[in-house]
Structure formats: structure tokens, C-alpha cells
Design a protein around this motif. Structure first.
Motif, PDB file in Angstrom:
ATOM      1  N   GLY A  93      -2.538   9.351   3.914  1.00  0.00           N
ATOM      2  CA  GLY A  93      -3.269   8.502   2.975  1.00  0.00           C
ATOM      3  C   GLY A  93      -2.809   7.061   3.034  1.00  0.00           C
ATOM      4  O   GLY A  93      -3.636   6.130   3.033  1.00  0.00           O
ATOM      5  N   ALA A  94      -1.479   6.850   3.095  1.00  0.00           N
ATOM      6  CA  ALA A  94      -0.954   5.485   3.159  1.00  0.00           C
ATOM      7  C   ALA A  94      -1.388   4.795   4.450  1.00  0.00           C
ATOM      8  O   ALA A  94      -1.797   3.627   4.448  1.00  0.00           O
ATOM      9  CB  ALA A  94       0.567   5.516   3.052  1.00  0.00           C
ATOM     10  N   TYR A  95      -1.314   5.517   5.559  1.00  0.00           N
ATOM     11  CA  TYR A  95      -1.664   4.935   6.861  1.00  0.00           C
ATOM     12  C   TYR A  95      -3.150   4.559   6.908  1.00  0.00           C
ATOM     13  O   TYR A  95      -3.512   3.433   7.285  1.00  0.00           O
ATOM     14  CB  TYR A  95      -1.330   5.933   7.966  1.00  0.00           C
ATOM     15  N   VAL A 109       0.833  -1.209   0.000  1.00  0.00           N
ATOM     16  CA  VAL A 109       0.000   0.000   0.000  1.00  0.00           C
ATOM     17  C   VAL A 109       0.864   1.254   0.000  1.00  0.00           C
ATOM     18  O   VAL A 109       0.625   2.200  -0.769  1.00  0.00           O
ATOM     19  CB  VAL A 109      -0.949  -0.004   1.214  1.00  0.00           C
ATOM     20  N   GLY A 110       1.884   1.288   0.870  1.00  0.00           N
ATOM     21  CA  GLY A 110       2.743   2.460   0.944  1.00  0.00           C
ATOM     22  C   GLY A 110       3.472   2.738  -0.355  1.00  0.00           C
ATOM     23  O   GLY A 110       3.531   3.884  -0.835  1.00  0.00           O
ATOM     24  N   ALA A 142      -4.310  -3.850   7.157  1.00  0.00           N
ATOM     25  CA  ALA A 142      -2.858  -3.985   7.082  1.00  0.00           C
ATOM     26  C   ALA A 142      -2.213  -3.049   8.096  1.00  0.00           C
ATOM     27  O   ALA A 142      -2.884  -2.337   8.838  1.00  0.00           O
ATOM     28  CB  ALA A 142      -2.363  -3.686   5.670  1.00  0.00           C
ATOM     29  N   SER A 143      -0.884  -3.043   8.121  1.00  0.00           N
ATOM     30  CA  SER A 143      -0.155  -2.207   9.069  1.00  0.00           C
ATOM     31  C   SER A 143      -0.004  -0.798   8.511  1.00  0.00           C
ATOM     32  O   SER A 143       0.723  -0.580   7.528  1.00  0.00           O
ATOM     33  CB  SER A 143       1.227  -2.810   9.352  1.00  0.00           C
ATOM     34  N   ALA A 175       3.067   0.932   6.241  1.00  0.00           N
ATOM     35  CA  ALA A 175       2.679   1.645   5.025  1.00  0.00           C
ATOM     36  C   ALA A 175       3.302   3.039   5.002  1.00  0.00           C
ATOM     37  O   ALA A 175       3.792   3.497   3.956  1.00  0.00           O
ATOM     38  CB  ALA A 175       1.159   1.737   4.933  1.00  0.00           C
ATOM     39  N   ALA A 176       3.292   3.731   6.140  1.00  0.00           N
ATOM     40  CA  ALA A 176       3.900   5.064   6.202  1.00  0.00           C
ATOM     41  C   ALA A 176       5.404   4.991   5.997  1.00  0.00           C
ATOM     42  O   ALA A 176       5.994   5.824   5.291  1.00  0.00           O
ATOM     43  CB  ALA A 176       3.579   5.715   7.548  1.00  0.00           C
ATOM     44  N   VAL A 177       6.060   3.984   6.611  1.00  0.00           N
ATOM     45  CA  VAL A 177       7.503   3.826   6.430  1.00  0.00           C
ATOM     46  C   VAL A 177       7.828   3.510   4.973  1.00  0.00           C
ATOM     47  O   VAL A 177       8.754   4.098   4.383  1.00  0.00           O
ATOM     48  CB  VAL A 177       8.034   2.716   7.355  1.00  0.00           C
ATOM     49  N   ALA A 178       7.082   2.567   4.377  1.00  0.00           N
ATOM     50  CA  ALA A 178       7.323   2.205   2.977  1.00  0.00           C
ATOM     51  C   ALA A 178       7.085   3.394   2.058  1.00  0.00           C
ATOM     52  O   ALA A 178       7.802   3.577   1.063  1.00  0.00           O
ATOM     53  CB  ALA A 178       6.418   1.041   2.584  1.00  0.00           C
TER      54      ALA A 178
END
Length: 542
Positions: free
Chosen positions: A231-233, A195-196, A241-242, A246-249
Motif C-alpha cells: 500500500g505504501a509503495y 506517505v510511508g 513519490a519514491s 515509502a516502503a522503508v519509512a
């Protein structure tokens, strides 16, 4: 209005903390987070109550942008080079800590059920990159070690929270399935990363396409970068999902998207300033909030212990030191074994330095993730009875955060004192090579432009003399690189001297421009543009 006033007071506390850390004497090297925690506790004492912290709102508002920025700015070469060690710390160490520390907590505090003890150990396992960076500002942590610690703290948040979630579920239902937990973890991790990455690439490509057709406002790419982590989170959390991964990716992906070079130079400068401000403000508010929670956390923990009638409240301090000691011992053992394996695989037949292992263990401080996570403990079990030892678990987590910050602040600098760091590093060589290649490309571009520009064809003599002056700057860089092989130390000393003189000249220019503007000999608009150029020059020289 009350909420607005509270936010303004917290921001003022963040501003004040920046001054206080510089006013404190050298023999009291308190890092910024500890000062902010103290200010938060002071605010709670003055107003009689702290801010009621909603953990879910905390996760949404604070963590996505901070994790996104850490993933964006962390050196990717070091992250992938030491990926084996980082994954061992971010995954293996978390599970090792949950089991070891959970059994220790349950053995010391039998009234705390084993599932709750595992939940407390799980939420204590993630390290905090903000606190580590603050402590590192006062301690000479080697770059490679710092990169490992940063990479670990980016990834162990997700693994620690997953373990925490399953431990809490086991406490609520009384059952636990290893297979279900493993499959859920794989989904959380893989789907969060996908997702990220996908969202960041899609947003940036869509923005580039729209900008080419319709143009863009100057602040649009900055606002897009601010909204991307949220948005990713939220999208990752929506599909189960995590959001943290997602934010880190998304941040890591953003660093590669940035290599396309589509953003304007002014946009990059302004965006960096905006993100620095956001990072400083959010980091500060996090620790101020932690300080505001401390009074009622301590009060409720003491009251719950007295009502249970199990131990004297002073035993709480013993529990805190014992839990921290257990966490340190588990981390020390895991880091020592991991480094030993890494050295064995690299054919370096030597043992890891005990002082370095102790430093990496001590640098594993806890912070915002631990506090926000432990506050999400439910109030009631499924049968309607109160969640066992909830207040005690919250107190122990908060106290371990404070203790880890204190020991990291006072012990880590002394532990690393005298540590020898090589002057010439791989980064220096890459920096020199990049400068050389860039200069070669610049000289070639100047030569092409001298003949290709329409104005140059109309006035060739003017552009010829101008090209000589421009290429003289790059020729000087080439000569420096030739001399660098003969006497690198003398060359760097000369560079330092030249930099100091150039900065003195920039300061004089800026003061004179301000003086002209004060006497209305030039307009404030002209002064602002000239000062902006000088500020960019000063940032370059520094």
C-alpha cells in the motif's frame, strides 16, 4: 499452467540452495545468493529459456516487502547514531559514484554515450542488503559496521534510482536540468517518507480501533503487516513519490508502532515466522531470476558487440573488471574520508583502519536493485532509433553483480580474519539493564496480583505459595546480577552451562511427548500444544 510450473521450479531451487550451501566444503564458502544464481542459470539452460522478467512488476512484487522488513528490523539506535555517515554514503557516495564511474565508463567505451554511461553508473551505485547479510553470515563483520552498511543500502536505493531516471531522461531527450533534478529528488524523498509514515500509523490505529469494538481474527494483523508495504509503495508511486522510500519509512514506523504492545504474544510469534518465510522465499527468487537472465544477457551483449565491430568480445571481461575496480576505488576513497571526518568530529585523533575501510568498500556488493533497474532501460529513443548500447549496459551491470558477490564472498572473510571485537558492548549493558527492570516490574506485579485476584482472596494460602515459587525465579536473576559485577566471565560460562542443560531437558520432554502420541497414549492435539510450548522455551534458551 506454465507460469505456475515456473514459480514452483524457482521455489524448489530456493529450497535446494539452502541445502547446497551447507553441503559445500569449507574451502568453498559460497554465499547463498551465488548458489541461487547458479541454480537459476541451470534452470534456464535445462528449459532452454528463462523467465521473461518484467522490471516494473519486479519492483512492485519483490522490493516493497523486503525493504519494509529491513526497515522494521534494522536497529534504530545504530541507524540514528550513525545517521551522518549513513547519509554521506547513501547520498554523497551515490552522486560521487555516478560522476566518477560514468566518466570512466564513457572513456573506456566511447561508443556508449555519456548519458547512458551515467545511467549505468547510477544503477550500479546502490548496494544490496540481502547479499551483504548473506556474506556477513560467513564473515565476522562488526555489528556497528553492519548497521552502517544496512542503513546505507536502505537509503541509497532511492538516490541511485533517481539519478538513473534523470540520466535515462537525458539520453532520451538530450537535455538535463540540475535545478529540476534537485527539486524532483526532494519531492520524491520527502513525499515518499511522509506517505510511508502516515499510511502505517493510519492503518494500525484504524485496526486497533476496529479490533477494540468488534474483535479480530488471529491472522488479520499478520495479513495487514504483509499488505502495508504494498500500500505504501503503490500510493507513493501514484502521486509521483519514491515508493522505495515509502516502503522503508513504513517499516521503520512499524517498529515504533510495535512498541505500543497491542499485538498478542502468539500473533508476534506467528508473524515473525511468516515474515521469515516471506523474506527467505523472495530473496531466493530474486537471485534465481538473476541467474535465469544471465544466458540471454551474455548472448545479446556478445552479439551487439560483434555487430558494432568495435572490440573483440573478450574485452567485455576487461570492461567488467575495470568498472568494478573503479567502483571499489571510488567507494574506498569516500569511506576513508567520511570515517576520517567522523573521527575528527569525535575528538579521536587517529586515522581509520585501512583494513576496515577496505572491508566496508568490499562489502558494498550489488544485487537485485541493479538488475531490475538496468532492465528498465527503454528499447527506443524519442526519435524511434534503438537505445544505444542497451544490451551492453545490461551485461555489464549483471557481470558486476556477479563479480562483487564473488570477491565479497572469498576476500571479505580473509580480510576480516583476526579482527578483534570487544566482548562487552553497549547492547550487552542495555540487555542486562532491561532484564533487571523487567524483573523488578514482574515482582511488583506478582505481589499486587497475589492480593487483587478474586481467586487469591478465596484461597490465599495457595496463591501465597505460588507467588513464592514465581518470585524465586526473579530473585535468582537479581542474585545473578549482583554476582555479575564480581566475575562476569564465570557468570556467562555458568549461564551457557545452564542453557545447555535446559535445552537437553526440553529435547527429552519433546521426544517423550512424541513417543506417547505415536503409541496413542495421548491425542495428537494435546501433543501439538505441549510441543508448541516446548518450542517457545527452546527459542528462548537459544
Amino acid at each position: 499452467m506454465h507460469s505456475i510450473e515456473v514459480v514452483l521450479v524457482m521455489l524448489l531451487a530456493v529450497v535446494a540452495s539452502g541445502y547446497l550451501t551447507r553441503v559445500l566444503p569449507r574451502w568453498l564458502p559460497l554465499p547463498l545468493p551465488l548458489v541461487q544464481i547458479a541454480l537459476g542459470a541451470t534452470i534456464a539452460g535445462v528449459f532452454g529459456q528463462g523467465v521473461t522478467l518484467d522490471p516494473h512488476l519486479f519492483f512492485v512484487l519483490f522490493l516493497p516487502p523486503l525493504l519494509f522488513l529491513d526497515g522494521w528490523r534494522i536497529p534504530k539506535t545504530g541507524l540514528f547514531r550513525d545517521r551522518g555517515l549513513i547519509l554521506q554514503l547513501a547520498l554523497g557516495l551515490v552522486v560521487f559514484t555516478v560522476i566518477g564511474a560514468g566518466l570512466l565508463i564513457h572513456w573506456m567505451i566511447p561508443v556508449m554515450p555519456l548519458a547512458v554511461a551515467f545511467a549505468l553508473a547510477a544503477i550500479l551505485s546502490p548496494t544490496d542488503p540481502v547479499a551483504v547479510s548473506s556474506i556477513a553470515a560467513r564473515a565476522p563483520i562488526p555489528k556497528r559496521v553492519m548497521h552502517i552498511l544496512e542503513g546505507e543500502s536502505l537509503l541509497n536505493d532511492a538516490s541511485g534510482l533517481v539519478c538513473f531516471r534523470f540520466a535515462v531522461a537525458a539520453a532520451l531527450t538530450g537535455t538535463f536540468s540540475l535545478m529540476s533534478a534537485s527539486l524532483t529528488f526532494l519531492w520524491l524523498a520527502l513525499a515518499g517518507v511522509v506517505v510511508g509514515v502516515a499510511l502505517t500509523i493510519g492503518i494500525n490505529r484504524g485496526h486497533a480501533l476496529v479490533s477494540r469494538v468488534f474483535g479480530e481474527e488471529a491472522g488479520t494483523p499478520i495479513l495487514i503487516s504483509l499488505l502495508t508495504p504494498f500500500g505504501a509503495y503503490l500510493l507513493a508511486e501514484q502521486i509521483g513519490a519514491s515508493g522505495i522510500l515509502a516502503a522503508v519509512a513504513a517499516g521503520i514506523t512499524m517498529s515504533y508502532v510495535e512498541l505500543s504492545g497491542r499485538a498478542l504474544a502468539t500473533t508476534r510469534v506467528q508473524r515473525a515466522a511468516v515474515w521469515d518465510t516471506v523474506q527467505f522465499s523472495l530473496n531466493g527468487i530474486i537471485f534465481v531470476l538473476l541467474g535465469e537472465q544471465l544466458p540471454w544477457i551474455v548472448e545479446r551483449a556478445v552479439r551487439s558487440v560483434r555487430e558494432a565491430g568495435h572490440v573483440d568480445p573478450w574485452w567485455l571481461a576487461v570492461y567488467v573488471f575495470a568498472i568494478y575496480g573503479g567502483l571499489f576505488a571510488l567507494r574506498f576513497l569516500w569511506v576513508w574520508v567520511s570515517l576520517r571526518i567522523a573521527l575528527y568530529r569525535s575528538d579521536r585523533q587517529r586515522r581509520p583502519s585501512v583494513r576496515l575501510v577496505a572491508a566496508m568498500s568490499l562489502a558494498g556488493v550489488r544485487g537485485a536493485i541493479t538488475l531490475a533497474g538496468v532492465l528498465t532501460l527503454p528499447l527506443l529513443l524519442d526519435d524511434g532509433t534503438p537505445f544505444p548500447t542497451r544490451d551492453l549496459a545490461i551485461f555489464l551491470a549483471a557481470a558486476v553483480i556477479i563479480l562483487s558477490l564473488l570477491l565479497g564472498s572469498f576476500v571479505l572473510p580473509r580480510l576480516l580474519r583476526g579482527l578483534e571485537v570487544p566482548e562487552e558492548t553497549e547492547d550487552d549493558r542495555e540487555f542486562d539493564r532491561a532484564r533487571h527492570e523487567a524483573a523488578v516490574a514482574a515482582v511488583a506485579a506478582v505481589e499486587r496480583a497475589q492480593h487483587a485476584l478474586p481467586a487469591a482472596q478465596a484461597n490465599p494460602d495457595l496463591y501465597a505459595s505460588a507467588s513464592v515459587r514465581v518470585m524465586a525465579l526473579y530473585e535468582d536473576r537479581f542474585q545473578r546480577e549482583v554476582r555479575a559485577g564480581m566475575d562476569a566471565a564465570a557468570l556467562r560460562s555458568a549461564d551457557d552451562a545452564e542453557r545447555a542443560l535446559r535445552l537437553a531437558g526440553v529435547h527429552a520432554e519433546r521426544e517423550r511427548i512424541y513417543e506417547l502420541a505415536r503409541h496413542r497414549e495421548i491425542s495428537d492435539e494435546v501433543a501439538r500444544k505441549l510441543v508448541h510450548d516446548l518450542d517457545l522455551l527452546e527459542a528462548r534458551y537459544r
